[in-house]
Design a protein around this motif. Structure first.
Motif, PDB file in Angstrom:
ATOM      1  N   LYS A 500      -3.964  -3.042 -17.039  1.00  0.00           N
ATOM      2  CA  LYS A 500      -4.184  -1.757 -16.029  1.00  0.00           C
ATOM      3  C   LYS A 500      -5.469  -2.399 -15.060  1.00  0.00           C
ATOM      4  N   PRO A 501      -5.238  -1.977 -14.105  1.00  0.00           N
ATOM      5  CA  PRO A 501      -6.440  -2.192 -13.142  1.00  0.00           C
ATOM      6  C   PRO A 501      -7.495  -1.212 -13.453  1.00  0.00           C
ATOM      7  N   LEU A 502      -8.869  -1.616 -13.298  1.00  0.00           N
ATOM      8  CA  LEU A 502      -9.948  -0.728 -13.427  1.00  0.00           C
ATOM      9  C   LEU A 502      -9.994   0.210 -12.144  1.00  0.00           C
ATOM     10  N   GLY A 503     -10.462   1.363 -12.213  1.00  0.00           N
ATOM     11  CA  GLY A 503     -10.464   2.257 -10.893  1.00  0.00           C
ATOM     12  C   GLY A 503     -11.824   1.810 -10.173  1.00  0.00           C
ATOM     13  N   LYS A 504     -11.744   2.263  -9.131  1.00  0.00           N
ATOM     14  CA  LYS A 504     -12.637   2.002  -7.870  1.00  0.00           C
ATOM     15  C   LYS A 504     -14.067   1.662  -8.236  1.00  0.00           C
ATOM     16  N   PRO A 505     -14.718   2.595  -9.051  1.00  0.00           N
ATOM     17  CA  PRO A 505     -16.096   2.366  -9.319  1.00  0.00           C
ATOM     18  C   PRO A 505     -16.359   1.326 -10.311  1.00  0.00           C
ATOM     19  N   CYS A 506     -15.291   0.818 -10.948  1.00  0.00           N
ATOM     20  CA  CYS A 506     -15.520  -0.017 -11.950  1.00  0.00           C
ATOM     21  C   CYS A 506     -15.089  -1.616 -11.690  1.00  0.00           C
ATOM     22  N   LEU A 509     -16.352  -5.954 -11.671  1.00  0.00           N
ATOM     23  CA  LEU A 509     -17.712  -6.150 -12.252  1.00  0.00           C
ATOM     24  C   LEU A 509     -17.458  -7.714 -13.010  1.00  0.00           C
ATOM     25  N   LEU A 512     -15.355  -8.950 -16.245  1.00  0.00           N
ATOM     26  CA  LEU A 512     -14.190  -8.078 -16.618  1.00  0.00           C
ATOM     27  C   LEU A 512     -12.847  -8.364 -15.903  1.00  0.00           C
ATOM     28  N   SER A 515      -8.200  -3.707 -17.695  1.00  0.00           N
ATOM     29  CA  SER A 515      -8.386  -2.879 -18.976  1.00  0.00           C
ATOM     30  C   SER A 515      -6.845  -2.841 -19.401  1.00  0.00           C
TER      31      SER A 515
ATOM     32  N   PRO B  60     -11.558   6.322 -14.138  1.00  0.00           N
ATOM     33  CA  PRO B  60     -12.914   6.110 -14.536  1.00  0.00           C
ATOM     34  C   PRO B  60     -13.675   7.701 -14.687  1.00  0.00           C
ATOM     35  N   ILE B  93      -8.578   8.211  -4.529  1.00  0.00           N
ATOM     36  CA  ILE B  93      -8.556   7.684  -5.815  1.00  0.00           C
ATOM     37  C   ILE B  93      -8.673   8.818  -7.002  1.00  0.00           C
TER      38      ILE B  93
END
Lengths: 546, 184
Positions: A500-506, A509, A512, A515, B60, B93
């Motif tokens: 699963k892709p990590l959302g925008k603010p994450c 990095l 990583l 997820s 997030p 988002i």
């Protein structure tokens, strides 16, 4: 038309249609809110259109696209201003493009112009707007490459699937529904069965789920050869326009990859092929003078390697000009005046935005829409790009890409409360960290069958806090020839991992890769092994130096 | 909320962060869920609490308190996540906002929304769309410009003239003269 060509043509039409729609949207955006973003987006689309049309041998369309590019470059340089008349002309050019590639125009009949007239109008507009200084235009063309981000439009995507595969899926779904019914009735009467019987029933159903999953993944797999074939024409045409003699060799066309990968890889491959033809290959007389076969070889190879597909694009040209790259890097301030770099690092500079060593901008490549875009596209696919070059012998680019973008085999490890997943393809072995060789801190070295192996303690590295347990395990990870250890608290075993892709603010990095969701619904992070390896080896070498 | 919203009024959802009541336009809010396991993301900005599983997608969670320049929130049994849709860098988002408690749904007429004062608010005025007045004699609710809050790279400190706000759920700070005037 030959049957193969017909297939290619059908693909080309579908794609061109999409691109023209995108271009229209970009141009409209450009009219409503002029800015470098939309200009670049339009420019890129036209550039791709041009490439596509060149493959199909549609000279008129290529010329039209080229003139359009010129015009957009003028707009970017500010020597032309976008007024409504010009906007209309640009949109008419989109329709002219449609006409030239054999698609139906969409404009109102009274707004249409024959493609020839549109082209001459465009050409005269370009001619009228002579740039004040050619260097400015070139500078901006280079800047166009330095692009950060565009929104990908949502579009309909199609894939041909053999009916027998679909039939098999339908059979499986039928079997699964029977199994589900059986499980439901057993569970509602759970007191009449032993736990073993229930587990057995679930296992039977589970096999069916896995079969279905495998089948769905298989259906999405297509041979990479289809993508390769489109370049035969490219190479042939480029030979004619440049007067070079090049033979295209392909191998591994039947290697299968997920259809999404083939879609997204086409652009980077186009850039690499054009680049090899333009910068890589010497004209026949030069080759002969060097004692080489006047006909050069461009090769595209694909093969599987540890859960990824490796695609090589290479030629037997002169190799990269080390001095020129060094000079250019200093010019651009990437290196100090006397600073040197090992070759491997130095050649990485060609993936920097706007870093072109071309002395002249040609129709083929240059224009700054270059290697940085290739690199970004490849990295978006969770892939890596590297190159090998030998002076006088040629240059080869290596693209390493995941076979599918959604499911991997993962190896789960526990650190304190957290669970992390390491892609199984990178796991070499697991050993216990010997008591005698434990030292506190982030990194250390231990003896693996007589070889020193640097390791990284994940708990410290990710600053998770807490104390490591009395017994730690080491997961030995490897990529290519690199080996390193990752010290963790517990080994939880392997299993299928849905990425699963990590959302925008994450996003983005280091270390990583994404997820995944675990059975209990919690989120576990997937580690990016190549990055971790680099970090371990860097830490180990600095510790050794100290 | 039995009253029918009039055509000109807007509905907001209010929630509590560090003892203050903030509100968002109700259309931005997708759902409110209980705070559950959140997986930490090493290396993420400090205002990202982590990610959690929202029915199969990884979302997030943002600790707005940190983003607004205050101390990190403490979890209590009232803590919850407000799932919102925001614009970040031109993309839409879905994000979770950690809040200490949910307030209520409020309805504000255009006349009830005041421009924020130049200073004295607990968060920087750039982050506010305005101040909502709820009823007569009630306190104000701070209307957040959530897109702006999240797309700002750095944390804008509040331009308050009072001492730095200490989150109510924080353990009491050592008494270092709480009436000391902060340098502005």
């Amino acid at each position: 038309m030959k049957p193969e060509l017909e297939k290619v043509h059908a693909v080309f039409l579908t794609e061109t249609e999409e691109q023209l729609v995108t271009l229209e949207r970009d141009l409209l955006t450009l009219e409503s809110c002029p800015g470098p973003e939309s200009l670049r987006a339009a420019f890129r689309t036209v550039h791709t259109l041009k490439g596509g049309a060149a493959v199909m041998g549609l000279t008129e369309a290529v010329e039209l696209a080229h003139t359009l590019e010129e015009l957009l470059t003028r707009l970017e340089a500010g020597v032309l201003v976008l007024h409504s008349g010009l906007g209309t002309l640009l949109l008419q050019a989109v329709d002219a493009m449609r006409e030239l590639v054999g698609l139906r125009p969409v404009a109102e009949p009274d707004l249409r112009l024959p493609a020839k007239d549109v082209h001459s109008l465009l050409a005269s507009t370009v001619e009228a707007a002579r740039p004040l200084a050619s260097s400015a235009a070139r500078g901006c063309a280079e800047r166009l490459g330095a692009e950060s981000h565009t929104e990908t439009p949502h579009r309909e995507r199609t894939l041909r699937v053999g009916l027998d595969r679909l039939d098999r899926m339908l059979d499986l779904t039928g079997e699964i529904s029977i199994a589900r019914g059986r499980l439901t009735s057993m569970l509602s009467q759970a007191h009449r069965y032993s736990p073993q019987q229930l587990l057995e029933a679930h296992r039977e159903a589970d096999r069916l789920y896995l079969d279905l999953q495998e089948l769905v993944m298989k259906v999405r797999m297509v041979p990479i050869g289809r993508t390769f074939q489109t370049f035969t024409r490219t190479v042939r045409d480029l030979c004619q326009t440049t007067g070079k003699l090049v033979r295209l060799e392909m191998s591994g066309e039947d290697v299968e990859v997920d259809t999404t990968v083939t879609e997204l890889i086409r652009d980077p491959l186009t850039h690499l092929v054009r680049n090899a033809m333009d910068h890589g290959m010497e004209p026949p007389e030069v080759r002969q003078a060097c004692g080489k076969d006047p006909t050069g070889t461009l090769f595209m190879r694909a093969f599987h390697e540890a859960g990824s597909i490796v695609i090589q694009v290479g030629e037997d040209g002169p190799g990269l000009d080390r001095e020129r790259i060094l000079e250019r890097a200093r010019e651009r301030g990437l290196l100090g005046p006397d600073e040197g770099r090992p070759d491997a690092e130095l050649f990485q500079f060609i993936f920097e935005p706007g870093f072109s060593t071309a002395q002249r901008v040609t129709e083929l490549s240059g224009r700054g829409v270059g290697m940085d875009i290739v690199k970004r596209n490849v990295e978006m696919l969770r892939g890596t790009i590297s190159l090998e070059t030998t002076p006088g012998k040629g240059t080869t680019f290596f693209l390493r890409l995941p076979l599918t973008l959604s499911i991997i085999e993962g190896f789960s490890v526990g650190v304190g409360e957290e669970t992390y997943v390491i892609p199984l393809e990178h796991v070499v072995e697991c050993v216990e960290l010997p008591q005698l060789e434990r030292n506190p801190g982030r990194t250390g070295v231990f003896n693996l069958r007589g070889e020193p192996l640097p390791y990284l303690r994940l708990r410290e590295h990710l600053s998770l806090g807490g104390e490591p347990p009395s017994r730690e395990s080491i997961v030995v990870i490897g990529q290519g020839r690199g080996r390193a250890g990752i010290a963790v608290d517990t080994l939880l075993g392997q299993g299928q991992t849905v990425i699963k892709p990590l959302g925008k603010p994450c996003q983005g990095l280091p270390g990583l890769a994404g997820s995944t969701l675990m059975g209990d619904g919690r989120v576990a992070l997937i580690l990016d092994v190549p990055v971790l390896l680099q970090q371990v080896l860097k830490a180990a070498s600095s510790a050794a130096a100290a | 909320m039995s009253t029918q919203p009039t055509a000109s009024s807007t509905q907001y959802l209010s929630f509590i962060i560090a003892g203050e009541e903030y509100a968002l336009g109700i259309l931005q809010v997708k759902e409110i869920i209980e705070y559950d396991t959140v997986t930490r993301i090493p290396g993420a900005p400090p205002w990202v609490r982590g990610v959690f599983n929202l029915r199969g997608s990884v979302v997030p969670v943002v600790d707005l308190a940190v983003k607004l320049g205050m101390a990190p929130s403490h979890l209590t049994k009232w803590s919850c996540i407000v799932v919102v849709e925001v614009r970040m860098g031109g993309e839409r988002i879905v994000l979770g906002l950690l809040s200490d408690a949910i307030g209520q749904v409020i309805e504000l007429e255009p006349g009830d929304v005041m421009p924020p004062p130049a200073f004295g608010t607990p968060v920087h005025v750039d982050y506010l769309l305005g101040m909502g007045r709820m009823g007569t004699g009630r306190k104000f609710v701070l209307l957040l410009d959530i897109d702006k809050v999240l797309s700002d790279q750095e944390v804008l400190a509040a331009s308050a003239l009072s001492a730095p706000v200490v989150a109510s759920s924080e353990p009491a700070a050592p008494p270092t003269g709480s009436s000391s005037s902060s340098s502005v």
